[in-house]
Motif scaffolding. Structure first.
Motif, PDB file in Angstrom:
ATOM      1  N   SER A  81       0.859  -1.192   0.000  1.00 43.53           N
ATOM      2  CA  SER A  81       0.000   0.000   0.000  1.00 43.53           C
ATOM      3  C   SER A  81       0.893   1.238   0.000  1.00 43.53           C
ATOM      4  O   SER A  81       2.063   1.184   0.353  1.00 43.53           O
ATOM      5  N   ALA A  82       0.295   2.341  -0.445  1.00 43.90           N
ATOM      6  CA  ALA A  82       0.993   3.621  -0.474  1.00 43.90           C
ATOM      7  C   ALA A  82       0.001   4.696  -0.075  1.00 43.90           C
ATOM      8  O   ALA A  82      -1.153   4.667  -0.492  1.00 43.90           O
ATOM      9  N   GLN A  83       0.463   5.645   0.745  1.00 40.97           N
ATOM     10  CA  GLN A  83      -0.397   6.730   1.201  1.00 40.97           C
ATOM     11  C   GLN A  83      -0.023   8.017   0.485  1.00 40.97           C
ATOM     12  O   GLN A  83       1.110   8.200   0.053  1.00 40.97           O
ATOM     13  N   GLY A  84      -0.988   8.909   0.405  1.00 43.61           N
ATOM     14  CA  GLY A  84      -0.724  10.184  -0.233  1.00 43.61           C
ATOM     15  C   GLY A  84      -1.870  11.155  -0.016  1.00 43.61           C
ATOM     16  O   GLY A  84      -2.683  10.990   0.904  1.00 43.61           O
ATOM     17  N   THR A  85      -1.912  12.162  -0.857  1.00 44.34           N
ATOM     18  CA  THR A  85      -2.953  13.189  -0.799  1.00 44.34           C
ATOM     19  C   THR A  85      -3.589  13.318  -2.180  1.00 44.34           C
ATOM     20  O   THR A  85      -3.028  12.871  -3.182  1.00 44.34           O
ATOM     21  N   TRP A  86      -4.750  13.983  -2.223  1.00 45.40           N
ATOM     22  CA  TRP A  86      -5.442  14.168  -3.487  1.00 45.40           C
ATOM     23  C   TRP A  86      -6.127  15.519  -3.545  1.00 45.40           C
ATOM     24  O   TRP A  86      -6.430  16.113  -2.521  1.00 45.40           O
ATOM     25  N   THR A  87      -6.353  15.975  -4.772  1.00 47.56           N
ATOM     26  CA  THR A  87      -7.156  17.157  -5.032  1.00 47.56           C
ATOM     27  C   THR A  87      -8.021  16.854  -6.253  1.00 47.56           C
ATOM     28  O   THR A  87      -7.699  15.986  -7.067  1.00 47.56           O
ATOM     29  N   TYR A  88      -9.120  17.583  -6.372  1.00 51.70           N
ATOM     30  CA  TYR A  88     -10.006  17.412  -7.512  1.00 51.70           C
ATOM     31  C   TYR A  88     -10.527  18.770  -7.938  1.00 51.70           C
ATOM     32  O   TYR A  88     -10.990  19.551  -7.109  1.00 51.70           O
ATOM     33  N   ASP A  89     -10.432  19.051  -9.227  1.00 46.23           N
ATOM     34  CA  ASP A  89     -10.942  20.306  -9.779  1.00 46.23           C
ATOM     35  C   ASP A  89     -12.163  19.977 -10.644  1.00 46.23           C
ATOM     36  O   ASP A  89     -12.009  19.440 -11.747  1.00 46.23           O
ATOM     37  N   PRO A  90     -13.380  20.249 -10.135  1.00 47.91           N
ATOM     38  CA  PRO A  90     -14.580  19.905 -10.893  1.00 47.91           C
ATOM     39  C   PRO A  90     -14.673  20.616 -12.246  1.00 47.91           C
ATOM     40  O   PRO A  90     -15.224  20.071 -13.188  1.00 47.91           O
ATOM     41  N   ALA A  91     -14.123  21.812 -12.353  1.00 48.34           N
ATOM     42  CA  ALA A  91     -14.207  22.549 -13.612  1.00 48.34           C
ATOM     43  C   ALA A  91     -13.426  21.845 -14.722  1.00 48.34           C
ATOM     44  O   ALA A  91     -13.919  21.692 -15.835  1.00 48.34           O
ATOM     45  N   SER A  92     -12.226  21.394 -14.413  1.00 51.27           N
ATOM     46  CA  SER A  92     -11.402  20.720 -15.418  1.00 51.27           C
ATOM     47  C   SER A  92     -11.605  19.212 -15.410  1.00 51.27           C
ATOM     48  O   SER A  92     -11.162  18.529 -16.324  1.00 51.27           O
ATOM     49  N   ARG A  93     -12.254  18.697 -14.350  1.00 53.34           N
ATOM     50  CA  ARG A  93     -12.453  17.259 -14.149  1.00 53.34           C
ATOM     51  C   ARG A  93     -11.116  16.532 -13.974  1.00 53.34           C
ATOM     52  O   ARG A  93     -10.950  15.408 -14.383  1.00 53.34           O
ATOM     53  N   HIS A  94     -10.160  17.224 -13.345  1.00 53.59           N
ATOM     54  CA  HIS A  94      -8.848  16.632 -13.084  1.00 53.59           C
ATOM     55  C   HIS A  94      -8.759  16.166 -11.638  1.00 53.59           C
ATOM     56  O   HIS A  94      -9.024  16.928 -10.714  1.00 53.59           O
ATOM     57  N   PHE A  95      -8.366  14.918 -11.467  1.00 59.12           N
ATOM     58  CA  PHE A  95      -8.098  14.329 -10.166  1.00 59.12           C
ATOM     59  C   PHE A  95      -6.594  14.156 -10.076  1.00 59.12           C
ATOM     60  O   PHE A  95      -5.986  13.523 -10.941  1.00 59.12           O
TER      61      PHE A  95
END
Length: 138
Positions: A81-95
């Motif tokens: 397993s690997a841990q990390g962080t995430w962001t999501y931009d609904p306008a561009s639909r980029h995760f």
């Protein structure tokens, strides 16, 4: 293939709740997936951007990604397993996700949902890096 830095989840699941407890969990996830402006962050399947997702690479590699409302995630593949962080931009639909051992985030564009509720994500910088995403119940 960059298994550890899969930006999977690329998010979103919406397996309709079959019982009251699942419905309550889904409602809680929906509430947690709202950004500071109050707009709900949705994945391609119409469900919240948080949840547990199965990502399948074209070669059959499977990664399970737990995307959490606090901005963290855990990728599981086999016994690792690997841990990390995430962001999501609904306008561009980029995760975008950045795992602890990665130098930079990997960002994926979400495609439209298929008839079975799955969707495809494609790495913005490496179009060969694509995954089919399915939301997992529970």
């Amino acid at each position: 293939m960059k298994i550890r830095n899969v930006g999977v989840a690329m998010l979103a699941s919406l397996a309709l709740a079959a019982c009251g407890e699942e419905a309550a969990q889904t409602a809680q996830s929906d509430a947690q997936a709202q950004d500071a402006g109050g707009a709900e962050m949705l994945a391609s399947d119409g469900g919240p951007a948080v949840g547990t997702f199965e990502a399948i690479a074209p070669d059959g590699t499977v990664v399970i990604q737990d995307v959490r409302a606090d901005g963290t995630l855990v990728n599981r593949f086999g016994d690792e397993s690997a841990q990390g962080t995430w962001t999501y931009d609904p306008a561009s639909r980029h995760f975008c996700s950045q795992l602890e051992e990665a130098d930079a985030p990997s960002c994926y564009e979400q495609g439209m949902s298929g008839e079975d509720g799955s969707w495809t994500v494609i790495n913005i910088e490496d179009p060969e890096d694509s995954w089919t995403i399915r939301r997992m119940a529970g």
